[in-house]
Write a protein that holds these residues in place. Structure first.
Motif, PDB file in Angstrom:
ATOM      1  N   TYR A 158       0.854  -1.184   0.000  1.00 54.79           N
ATOM      2  CA  TYR A 158       0.000   0.000   0.000  1.00 54.79           C
ATOM      3  C   TYR A 158       0.899   1.247   0.000  1.00 54.79           C
ATOM      4  O   TYR A 158       2.056   1.177   0.435  1.00 54.79           O
ATOM      5  CB  TYR A 158      -0.926  -0.020   1.226  1.00 54.79           C
ATOM      6  CG  TYR A 158      -1.920  -1.157   1.150  1.00 54.79           C
ATOM      7  CD1 TYR A 158      -3.192  -0.963   0.608  1.00 54.79           C
ATOM      8  CD2 TYR A 158      -1.587  -2.437   1.580  1.00 54.79           C
ATOM      9  CE1 TYR A 158      -4.093  -2.011   0.505  1.00 54.79           C
ATOM     10  CE2 TYR A 158      -2.476  -3.488   1.482  1.00 54.79           C
ATOM     11  CZ  TYR A 158      -3.737  -3.271   0.943  1.00 54.79           C
ATOM     12  OH  TYR A 158      -4.621  -4.304   0.831  1.00 54.79           O
ATOM     13  N   TYR A 193      -0.280 -10.668  -0.988  1.00 55.02           N
ATOM     14  CA  TYR A 193       0.871 -10.196  -0.207  1.00 55.02           C
ATOM     15  C   TYR A 193       0.887 -10.885   1.151  1.00 55.02           C
ATOM     16  O   TYR A 193      -0.161 -11.296   1.639  1.00 55.02           O
ATOM     17  CB  TYR A 193       0.850  -8.669  -0.047  1.00 55.02           C
ATOM     18  CG  TYR A 193      -0.351  -8.111   0.710  1.00 55.02           C
ATOM     19  CD1 TYR A 193      -0.396  -8.118   2.109  1.00 55.02           C
ATOM     20  CD2 TYR A 193      -1.438  -7.568   0.030  1.00 55.02           C
ATOM     21  CE1 TYR A 193      -1.495  -7.603   2.785  1.00 55.02           C
ATOM     22  CE2 TYR A 193      -2.537  -7.056   0.698  1.00 55.02           C
ATOM     23  CZ  TYR A 193      -2.565  -7.078   2.076  1.00 55.02           C
ATOM     24  OH  TYR A 193      -3.645  -6.572   2.751  1.00 55.02           O
ATOM     25  N   ARG A 214      -2.017 -13.373   2.079  1.00 48.64           N
ATOM     26  CA  ARG A 214      -3.406 -13.016   1.833  1.00 48.64           C
ATOM     27  C   ARG A 214      -3.657 -13.090   0.331  1.00 48.64           C
ATOM     28  O   ARG A 214      -2.823 -12.630  -0.454  1.00 48.64           O
ATOM     29  CB  ARG A 214      -3.698 -11.579   2.306  1.00 48.64           C
ATOM     30  CG  ARG A 214      -3.489 -11.381   3.817  1.00 48.64           C
ATOM     31  CD  ARG A 214      -4.485 -10.346   4.308  1.00 48.64           C
ATOM     32  NE  ARG A 214      -5.827 -10.867   4.087  1.00 48.64           N
ATOM     33  CZ  ARG A 214      -6.927 -10.132   3.968  1.00 48.64           C
ATOM     34  NH1 ARG A 214      -6.842  -8.832   4.040  1.00 48.64           N
ATOM     35  NH2 ARG A 214      -8.102 -10.694   3.757  1.00 48.64           N
ATOM     36  N   HIS A 217      -6.751  -8.780  -3.207  1.00 51.89           N
ATOM     37  CA  HIS A 217      -8.059  -8.218  -2.874  1.00 51.89           C
ATOM     38  C   HIS A 217      -8.031  -6.702  -3.023  1.00 51.89           C
ATOM     39  O   HIS A 217      -6.978  -6.070  -2.920  1.00 51.89           O
ATOM     40  CB  HIS A 217      -8.463  -8.591  -1.438  1.00 51.89           C
ATOM     41  CG  HIS A 217      -7.464  -8.115  -0.432  1.00 51.89           C
ATOM     42  ND1 HIS A 217      -6.359  -8.859  -0.067  1.00 51.89           N
ATOM     43  CD2 HIS A 217      -7.371  -6.962   0.282  1.00 51.89           C
ATOM     44  CE1 HIS A 217      -5.642  -8.191   0.811  1.00 51.89           C
ATOM     45  NE2 HIS A 217      -6.237  -7.024   1.044  1.00 51.89           N
ATOM     46  N   HIS A 219      -9.907  -3.369  -1.276  1.00 48.42           N
ATOM     47  CA  HIS A 219     -10.718  -2.970  -0.116  1.00 48.42           C
ATOM     48  C   HIS A 219     -11.791  -1.972  -0.529  1.00 48.42           C
ATOM     49  O   HIS A 219     -11.513  -1.059  -1.323  1.00 48.42           O
ATOM     50  CB  HIS A 219      -9.843  -2.277   0.938  1.00 48.42           C
ATOM     51  CG  HIS A 219      -8.867  -3.162   1.615  1.00 48.42           C
ATOM     52  ND1 HIS A 219      -9.111  -3.753   2.829  1.00 48.42           N
ATOM     53  CD2 HIS A 219      -7.608  -3.549   1.268  1.00 48.42           C
ATOM     54  CE1 HIS A 219      -8.053  -4.456   3.199  1.00 48.42           C
ATOM     55  NE2 HIS A 219      -7.124  -4.352   2.275  1.00 48.42           N
TER      56      HIS A 219
HETATM   57 FE   LIG Z   1      -5.318  -5.536   2.240  1.00 50.01          FE
END
Ligand SMILES: [Fe+2]
Ligand SMILES: [Fe+2]
Lengths: 283, 283
Positions: A158, A193, A214, A217, A219
């Motif tokens: 991010y 990630y 994970r 995805h 968000h």
């Molecule tokens: Fe996330």
């Protein structure tokens, strides 16, 4: 004397010690916590060495916490606790979009953008046209719904994790629906990630034979006047980690298909309709 | 899909994720822990705000820990967990001396003293003649038993808590029994003291309407070749906190009477016989 501690009645001894003033809710929570905690210890007959390991683990988990890292939330996530609390507090009727974990990477007040705009400020990654509708349970469009979106970049980070190399607000934005309830924006296809696994939680996962990944995805947080807030992700269909998300966030209803977009200006298209429920009058 | 997370089968989703290699004992412990932890959350329907409070509490508990302070052990103590683990791991037949919590103030290798010596190096406090026998379950004396004793001073502090104002090894000593199994030494009548209550655990106790005090006690650790180690206290009969020890350490069999000693060189006498059990051949 009956009010002393004994192995058989250990939880009663502890809970019997609560005294006024104690809030009724705290009394209820602590009573249940002590019963279940003692029940666990009794069931496995925890040894003194194992107890010491647990003390050390909890201490290390607390000591690695910093303004940038919350290892106890990571522990809650990886033990399914965060998802269970989320599920209990966001039960919805069939057909409504399900919640999933909030995650640590949301930033409030992302830029308000126009429908069709891109959230990818660096242009890196596999481009994708995201689109769909925000509907109520009757299938009617919701106007004035705010859709707050955030995702990782092509390397799995991010913007807030890479403040030096990513532009601020990269892969983030807020969009407000019009009368048709539709949304459309450009962004990148997210990638899977790993959660931070260089601390106590990572050691725990390794000891349990679990990986820290994970599935990819995007968000979303949806709000609209009179409707319940939705905090969720959409998950990329076909991801290797869909059935083994380290934090148990995946729900079948949240899987999103990415279709090639040979005649468009993006590599992919991804459609998803969100269905909101009205707020209970008690909320 | 059945392998995704759901509120109803949350523990199964988490425990089903364990994979080889995982040690059988760790698998057993984690399975039980997750079931009881989820059972607790489900039973009280923990809210998101309460979850956040729990995360904050655990984080603060970890962050206050230092080489001099172990707040997670204090939490374990005040929730009866330490006593339950102690009880499970030290079950003894009727008539044998019961264990209680070890506590944080033991120091290894206290001076070896002769029977009759005093452990009170500063002479402060109400003097007491401690005496009794170390016996086996048949009532026969045990020769060569080592009795390691430690207690607080008249102000409620152990020497290690007041390194500036108390002589080193004040109110500590080790004694070895002869053929008659008898012990006798001089020391001070202990006083009640509070556990550290200026941290998260103290805040928890206050919210539960509980005080932080421990009833006055003398610590003993007994070892003898071929016998199980005993870690215990004797508690001063009549103490105000006997039925409300903050760490649940009191057992009825460990209460000791202090008798005035008008013709002796101490203010009090206190008698207590310790009964040791043989080691199982598996220990
Ligand atoms: Fe996330
Ligand atoms: Fe003590």
């Amino acid at each position: 004397m009956s009010d002393f501690f004994s192995e058989a009645r250990s939880a009663q001894a502890v809970n019997g010690r609560m005294a006024e003033p104690v809030s009724p809710r705290l009394r209820q929570i602590m009573t249940s916590l002590v019963e279940h905690l003692h029940g666990f210890i009794r069931e496995v007959e925890l040894s003194e060495a194992e107890w010491q390991q647990a003390i050390d683990f909890l201490t290390r988990t607390g000591q690695i916490c910093s303004p940038e890292r919350q290892e106890f939330i990571l522990l809650s996530d990886t033990l399914g606790v965060s998802m269970l609390v989320d599920a209990i507090n966001h039960r919805r009727p069939p057909g409504a979009t399900e919640n999933t974990v909030f995650g640590p990477f949301h930033v409030a007040n992302a830029p308000l953008r126009q429908m069709g705009d891109t959230i990818s400020l660096d242009g890196k990654g596999e481009s994708c046209l995201f689109r769909g509708r925000v509907l109520d349970l009757d299938g009617q469009p919701i106007a004035g719904a705010m859709l707050d979106v955030w995702s990782d970049n092509e390397d799995g980070y991010y913007d807030v994790q890479q403040p030096q190399s990513q532009p601020r607000w990269n892969n983030r934005g807020r969009f407000i629906t019009g009368a048709d309830g539709r949304y459309t924006f450009r962004g990148v296809r997210p990638v899977s990630y790993p959660i931070p696994d260089d601390g106590p939680v990572g050691m725990m996962l390794a000891a349990l034979g679990r990986h820290p990944w994970r599935p990819a995805h995007t968000h979303f947080m949806l709000t609209a006047p009179g409707y319940q807030r939705i905090v969720t992700h959409t998950f990329v269909a076909g991801d290797n980690y869909l059935t083994s998300d380290a934090v148990f966030g995946v729900k079948a209803s949240l899987i999103q298909h990415f279709e090639p977009n040979p005649r468009g200006d993006t590599l992919w298209t991804a459609d998803f309709d969100f269905v909101m429920t009205t707020q209970s009058p008690y909320c």
